[in-house]
Design an enzyme around this catalytic site. Structure first.
Site, PDB file in Angstrom:
ATOM      1  N   CYS A  75      56.605  11.652  93.741  1.00 23.35           N
ATOM      2  CA  CYS A  75      56.610  10.519  94.661  1.00 23.35           C
ATOM      3  C   CYS A  75      57.999  10.423  95.284  1.00 23.35           C
ATOM      4  O   CYS A  75      58.994  10.239  94.553  1.00 23.35           O
ATOM      5  CB  CYS A  75      56.299   9.251  93.873  1.00 23.35           C
ATOM      6  SG  CYS A  75      56.421   7.740  94.844  1.00 23.35           S
ATOM      7  N   CYS A 192      56.093  12.295 101.884  1.00 23.37           N
ATOM      8  CA  CYS A 192      55.306  11.455 100.971  1.00 23.37           C
ATOM      9  C   CYS A 192      54.202  12.352 100.452  1.00 23.37           C
ATOM     10  O   CYS A 192      53.541  13.054 101.243  1.00 23.37           O
ATOM     11  CB  CYS A 192      54.714  10.260 101.712  1.00 23.37           C
ATOM     12  SG  CYS A 192      53.476   9.349 100.743  1.00 23.37           S
TER      13      CYS A 192
HETATM   14  N1  DGL Z   1      53.222   9.174  97.174  1.00 16.91           N
HETATM   15  C1  DGL Z   1      54.352   8.350  97.386  1.00 16.91           C
HETATM   16  C2  DGL Z   1      55.507   9.131  98.006  1.00 16.91           C
HETATM   17  O1  DGL Z   1      55.593  10.349  97.885  1.00 16.91           O
HETATM   18  C3  DGL Z   1      54.267   7.029  98.065  1.00 16.91           C
HETATM   19  C4  DGL Z   1      53.085   6.226  98.341  1.00 16.91           C
HETATM   20  C5  DGL Z   1      53.333   4.746  98.127  1.00 16.91           C
HETATM   21  O2  DGL Z   1      53.795   4.050  99.056  1.00 16.91           O
HETATM   22  O3  DGL Z   1      53.068   4.309  97.010  1.00 16.91           O
HETATM   23  O4  DGL Z   1      56.394   8.569  98.590  1.00 16.91           O
END
Ligand code: DGL
Length: 265
Positions: A75, A192
């Site tokens: 993330c 993301c």
């Molecule tokens: N998957 C997450 C990232 O790589 C973010 C998504 C969220 O806002 O929770 O930033």
């Protein structure tokens, strides 16, 4: 002797599955625990203090429960903030996911790169430092998308999402003269982990063709290097999927490909 290392893969939701599938392909011998902190999703809408206060103790609980050999923070919104805190608090290796600004700028021919991330990720000092250190004179456009992670999450869960909704998030990435291939964005960094879930649609809806950079294969190589040589002949180990909301996901068939064909418990 055989040994199957345990790898914990953590995200706010289902986006980290795009990292998981690359790590599983690189290390099919490992046991996987995928944790979606869906009770706190989306991270992109939380303040920096809230994310630190959420993730650092939660990771402590997960380490105590699952005793992983390595954890992947799949993330960007969390990694750009909590990696240093996690490394200070816990002794296992952490591999993070941060915007791939360095390879994108090294590769851009038009010197115009866009970084598509959550609103949180594009605001981070960490991201700004990557631009200061590695932009190599490129014009870097930061695009903080409010909804794309939620749209990707909905899509994977089987809810229809419209092209217009995706396009509204995507359009600001495309800068420069649309008619001049030498003076317009040629690379979009997927900053993301949710966004590669929508890659086919992003490519189809893009106003002009660009290269999309997804750092997941590089993360998988890093994980494999840190784990070292495989011990013994385990070719496939188990997998678990945990939602912090404790919801029943009912997604096993959808999730299996991300787990290399295993059915996550
Ligand atoms: N998957 C997450 C990232 O790589 C973010 C998504 C969220 O806002 O929770 O930033």
């Amino acid at each position: 002797m055989t040994y199957s290392p345990t790898i914990l893969v953590f995200d706010s939701g289902l986006g980290g599955l795009t990292v998981l599938r690359e790590v599983v392909a690189a290390r099919p011998d490992a046991h996987y625990v995928y944790v979606a902190d869906d009770a706190f999703f989306p991270y992109g809408h939380h303040s920096e203090d809230e994310i630190i206060a959420r993730v650092v103790p939660l990771m402590g609980e997960l380490i105590r429960t699952h005793d992983p050999d390595l954890a992947v923070i799949a993330c960007n919104t969390a990694s750009t903030l909590v990696l240093s805190h996690l490394r200070a608090a816990y002794s296992l290796p952490f591999v993070g996911t941060v915007p791939a600004i360095k390879p994108a700028c090294a590769q851009s021919k038009t010197r115009r790169v866009s970084v598509l991330g959550t609103k949180g990720t594009v605001k981070r000092e960490y991201t700004k430092a990557l631009i200061r250190d590695f932009a190599l004179g490129c014009e870097v456009t930061l695009v903080g998308s409010p909804e794309l992670a939620s749209l990707a999450e909905a899509d994977l869960s089987g809810h229809p999402i419209s092209d217009d909704a995706i396009l509204a998030e995507l359009t600001p990435c495309f800068v420069g003269d649309p008619q001049d291939t030498g003076a317009r964005t040629d690379i979009v960094v997927l900053a993301c982990t949710h966004y590669p879930l929508l890659l086919d649609r992003l490519k189809r809806l893009a106003p002009w063709p660009v290269d999309w950079i997804d750092p997941a294969p590089a993360i998988a190589r890093r994980v494999s290097d840190l784990l070292g040589t495989r011990l013994g002949d385990i070719t496939q180990s188990g997998a678990e999927m945990i939602f912090t909301s404790n919801r029943a996901h009912g997604l096993s068939a959808t999730l299996m490909p991300f787990f290399g064909g295993r059915v996550p418990a």
